[in-house]
Enzyme design. Structure first.
Site, PDB file in Angstrom:
ATOM      1  N   ARG A   1       0.851  -1.184   0.000  1.00  0.00           N
ATOM      2  CA  ARG A   1       0.000   0.000   0.000  1.00  0.00           C
ATOM      3  C   ARG A   1       0.893   1.243   0.000  1.00  0.00           C
ATOM      4  O   ARG A   1       2.105   1.141   0.104  1.00  0.00           O
ATOM      5  CB  ARG A   1      -0.950  -0.030   1.200  1.00  0.00           C
ATOM      6  N   GLY A   2       0.236   2.418  -0.123  1.00  0.00           N
ATOM      7  CA  GLY A   2       0.988   3.652  -0.279  1.00  0.00           C
ATOM      8  C   GLY A   2       1.168   3.880  -1.774  1.00  0.00           C
ATOM      9  O   GLY A   2       1.525   2.942  -2.519  1.00  0.00           O
ATOM     10  N   ALA A   3       0.902   5.115  -2.217  1.00  0.00           N
ATOM     11  CA  ALA A   3       0.798   5.371  -3.656  1.00  0.00           C
ATOM     12  C   ALA A   3       2.006   4.885  -4.477  1.00  0.00           C
ATOM     13  O   ALA A   3       1.836   4.142  -5.458  1.00  0.00           O
ATOM     14  CB  ALA A   3       0.531   6.861  -3.885  1.00  0.00           C
TER      15      ALA A   3
ATOM     16  N   ARG B   1      -7.339  -0.444  -7.063  1.00  0.00           N
ATOM     17  CA  ARG B   1      -7.704   0.680  -6.188  1.00  0.00           C
ATOM     18  C   ARG B   1      -7.830   1.931  -7.068  1.00  0.00           C
ATOM     19  O   ARG B   1      -7.011   2.115  -7.976  1.00  0.00           O
ATOM     20  CB  ARG B   1      -6.647   0.907  -5.091  1.00  0.00           C
TER      21      ARG B   1
ATOM     22  N   GLN C   1      -2.673   2.524   9.909  1.00  0.00           N
ATOM     23  CA  GLN C   1      -1.362   2.593   9.240  1.00  0.00           C
ATOM     24  C   GLN C   1      -0.355   3.411  10.061  1.00  0.00           C
ATOM     25  O   GLN C   1       0.837   3.159  10.030  1.00  0.00           O
ATOM     26  CB  GLN C   1      -1.491   3.202   7.843  1.00  0.00           C
TER      27      GLN C   1
ATOM     28  N   ASP D   1      -1.910  10.797  -2.358  1.00  0.00           N
ATOM     29  CA  ASP D   1      -2.287   9.746  -3.318  1.00  0.00           C
ATOM     30  C   ASP D   1      -2.566  10.295  -4.700  1.00  0.00           C
ATOM     31  O   ASP D   1      -2.419   9.597  -5.710  1.00  0.00           O
ATOM     32  CB  ASP D   1      -3.501   8.979  -2.809  1.00  0.00           C
TER      33      ASP D   1
ATOM     34  N   ASN E   1      -5.418  12.409   0.159  1.00  0.00           N
ATOM     35  CA  ASN E   1      -4.567  11.577   1.006  1.00  0.00           C
ATOM     36  C   ASN E   1      -5.482  10.862   2.013  1.00  0.00           C
ATOM     37  O   ASN E   1      -6.699  11.056   2.000  1.00  0.00           O
ATOM     38  CB  ASN E   1      -3.507  12.429   1.708  1.00  0.00           C
ATOM     39  N   LYS E   2      -4.876  10.051   2.839  1.00  0.00           N
ATOM     40  CA  LYS E   2      -5.639   9.217   3.779  1.00  0.00           C
ATOM     41  C   LYS E   2      -6.722  10.003   4.509  1.00  0.00           C
ATOM     42  O   LYS E   2      -6.484  11.128   4.925  1.00  0.00           O
ATOM     43  CB  LYS E   2      -4.656   8.587   4.780  1.00  0.00           C
TER      44      LYS E   2
HETATM   45  O1  MRU Z   1      -4.755   3.244   2.060  1.00  0.00           O
HETATM   46  P1  MRU Z   1      -3.256   3.445   2.041  1.00  0.00           P
HETATM   47  O2  MRU Z   1      -2.583   2.875   3.232  1.00  0.00           O
HETATM   48  O3  MRU Z   1      -2.663   2.985   0.729  1.00  0.00           O
HETATM   49  O4  MRU Z   1      -3.095   5.020   2.095  1.00  0.00           O
HETATM   50  C1  MRU Z   1      -1.788   5.548   1.995  1.00  0.00           C
HETATM   51  C2  MRU Z   1      -1.723   7.013   2.124  1.00  0.00           C
HETATM   52  O5  MRU Z   1      -2.723   7.694   2.252  1.00  0.00           O
HETATM   53  C3  MRU Z   1      -0.365   7.631   2.007  1.00  0.00           C
HETATM   54  O6  MRU Z   1      -0.295   8.802   2.771  1.00  0.00           O
HETATM   55  C4  MRU Z   1      -0.071   7.982   0.539  1.00  0.00           C
HETATM   56  O7  MRU Z   1      -0.319   6.886  -0.291  1.00  0.00           O
HETATM   57  C5  MRU Z   1       1.319   8.446   0.338  1.00  0.00           C
HETATM   58  S1  MRU Z   1       2.500   7.160   0.510  1.00  0.00           S
HETATM   59  C6  MRU Z   1       4.031   7.799   0.175  1.00  0.00           C
END
Ligand code: MRU
Length: 378
Positions: free
Chosen positions: A70-72, A112, A219, A260, A270-271
Site C-alpha cells: 500500500r501507499g501510492a 484501487r 497505518q 495519493d 490523502n488518507k
Molecule cells: O490506504 P493506504 O494505506 O494505501 O493510504 C496511503 C496514504 O494515504 C499515504 O499517505 C499515501 O499513499 C502516500 S504514501 C508515500
C-alpha cells in the site's frame, strides 16, 4: 471474487524476517521470465514480519486491493511488476505478450481507484511495450521487466531527494505530526513524508514525532510507528481525535503527510483525516506540508472535486479489531481518502524541489521539467 468476477488469488507466505534487518518493502526475485514479486505483507505488521511471493497478476491485484502492499508509490511499483507476471502467461510471440499485458493492465487498473501512481505506472509499462521493437516474446518481457525495475529505482532516488529538500523546512523544529504511513513501506524505500523526518534525524536534528493512529486500518500506529522506532526516532502514537489537543499544547510546529493524487491546482487526496488535520493546523498557525513525487500529480484534472475517492468494506469499521464494534445492521461510511484544498497546504515537497506557494502555475512549472507521461484515468 474480484470486481471482474475473477477468483481471488492470495500470494503464499514464504518467509519470516527479523524486524531489525533491512528488508525491502518489495523486490523482484529472479529473472524476468521466471522471477516473482516478493512483498512484506503489511496487513500483518507489526505483530508478524512476513514475506509473501506473488507469481500471478491475480495475486498482485489481491495484494494491492487488500493493502498487503500500500501507499501510492509502492502500489505503482507493485503494479509494474504485476504487468510482467501477467504478460508472461503467453510467451509465444511479442503480439501474444502484448495481448496478455493488455489483460493484466485492465485487471490491475481495478485494484484501487485513488492513487494515481497506479495508473501512471501501468501507462509507463504500456508505453514500453508500444515502443518496443523486440522480435521475441523473451526480449519483450525483458524490456517490460527493465521498465518496472526503472520505476522502482527512480522511486528510490526520488525519495532521497524529497527527504533532502523537505528537511530544510524542518530546521529548528522540535515536534512534527504525521498521518497514515508515507514511509519506506509506502515506497520502494525511505518514503516521502517520513523521508523528510529520516533526513532531518540523520542530519542530527532532535525531533519528536506524533503519529496519528489513522483509523480504521491503523497505518500510523502499526506502520509509521514501526518504521520510526526501527530508526531510533522518538515517536508517540495518538488517536486521530487527539491532534487538536496536541497542537494546542504547542507540541508540534509542523504537520507533514504524503499524497495519493494531487490535482493541477494542488488539491490533494490523502488518507481520510488529512483534510481535518490541515484545518486544525491552519487554526493553530502550524504549517501543513505535503511530500510527494511528481508521479503523484495528475495534471489531467483541474481540481480535487474530480478525484475518485475509494470507499472500502464497512467491515474495516464494524469488525476492525476482529470483533464486532458496531451494532449489527447499523450503516457505516468508510471512505479511504479525503481531499485537502490547496489553500490549506503551505508547501508540496517533490524530488524537483519545494512548490511554494501551492497553485496551478507553480505546479505546472515543476511538472514541465518532468518527463512523466500524461493522461491517465482512474
Ligand atoms: O490506504 P493506504 O494505506 O494505501 O493510504 C496511503 C496514504 O494515504 C499515504 O499517505 C499515501 O499513499 C502516500 S504514501 C508515500
Amino acid at each position: 471474487m474480484s470486481e471482474r468476477g475473477d477468483s481471488v488469488e492470495i500470494a503464499p507466505e514464504v518467509a519470516r524476517f527479523d524486524p531489525r534487518d533491512a528488508v525491502p518493502t518489495l523486490a523482484w526475485i529472479g529473472g524476468p521470465l521466471d522471477g516473482r514479486l516478493r512483498l512484506i505483507d503489511q496487513t500483518r505488521l507489526p505483530a508478524d514480519c512476513v514475506l509473501i511471493d506473488c507469481t500471478t497478476v491475480g495475486q498482485v491485484w489481491e495484494a494491492i486491493r487488500s493493502l498487503r502492499v500500500r501507499g501510492a508509490p509502492a502500489i505503482g511499483i507493485a503494479a509494474a511488476y504485476g504487468c510482467v507476471l501477467g504478460a508472461r502467461v503467453r510467451p509465444t510471440s511479442p503480439d501474444a505478450v502484448r495481448e496478455a499485458l493488455h489483460t493484466a493492465v485492465e485487471r490491475l487498473r481495478t485494484a484501487r481507484p485513488t492513487a494515481v501512481n497506479l495508473f501512471w505506472a501501468l501507462e509507463r509499462i504500456g508505453q514500453a511495450a508500444d515502443r518496443s521493437h523486440a522480435r521475441t516474446a523473451e526480449a519483450l518481457l525483458t524490456e517490460l521487466h527493465t521498465e518496472a525495475t526503472a520505476i522502482e529505482s527512480e522511486d528510490r532516488r526520488t525519495c532521497r531527494a524529497i527527504g533532502a529538500y523537505g528537511a530544510t523546512l524542518l530546521r529548528g523544529l522540535r515536534g512534527v505530526l504525521t498521518h497514515c504511513n508515507a514511509g519506506g513501506l509506502a515506497t520502494a524505500d525511505y518514503g516521502t513524508a517520513l523521508a523528510v523526518l529520516f533526513t532531518a534525524h540523520e542530519q542530527g536534528q532532535a525531533l519528536q514525532v506524533y503519529a496519528d493512529e489513522t483509523r480504521p486500518l491503523l497505518q500510523g500506529a502499526r506502520l509509521t510507528a514501526w518504521e520510526l522506532q526501527r530508526r531510533g526516532i522518538p515517536v508517540t502514537v495518538i488517536c486521530d481525535s487527539m491532534a487538536a489537543h496536541v497542537m494546542r499544547q504547542g507540541w508540534v510546529q509542523a504537520v507533514i503527510v504524503g499524497a495519493d493524487r494531487i490535482a493541477a491546482n494542488g488539491d490533494t487526496a490523502n488518507k481520510i483525516g488529512t483534510y481535518g488535520l490541515a484545518l486544525l493546523a491552519r487554526a493553530h498557525s502550524i504549517p501543513f506540508y505535503v511530500a510527494a513525487p511528481t508521479s503523484t500529480f495528475d495534471p489531467t484534472i483541474a481540481d480535487g472535486s474530480q478525484i475518485l475517492i475509494e470507499c472500502r468494506d464497512p467491515a474495516e469499521i464494524t469488525h476492525g479489531s476482529g470483533r464486532p464494534t458496531v451494532p449489527k445492521g447499523v450503516s457505516v461510511y468508510n471512505p479511504a481518502f479525503d481531499v485537502t484544498p490547496a489553500d490549506l497546504i503551505d508547501a508540496i515537497i517533490t524530488e524537483r524541489g519545494i512548490i511554494q506557494p501551492v497553485n496551478y502555475d507553480q505546479i505546472a512549472r515543476t511538472l514541465r521539467e518532468s518527463t512523466r507521461p500524461q493522461a491517465h484515468q482512474a
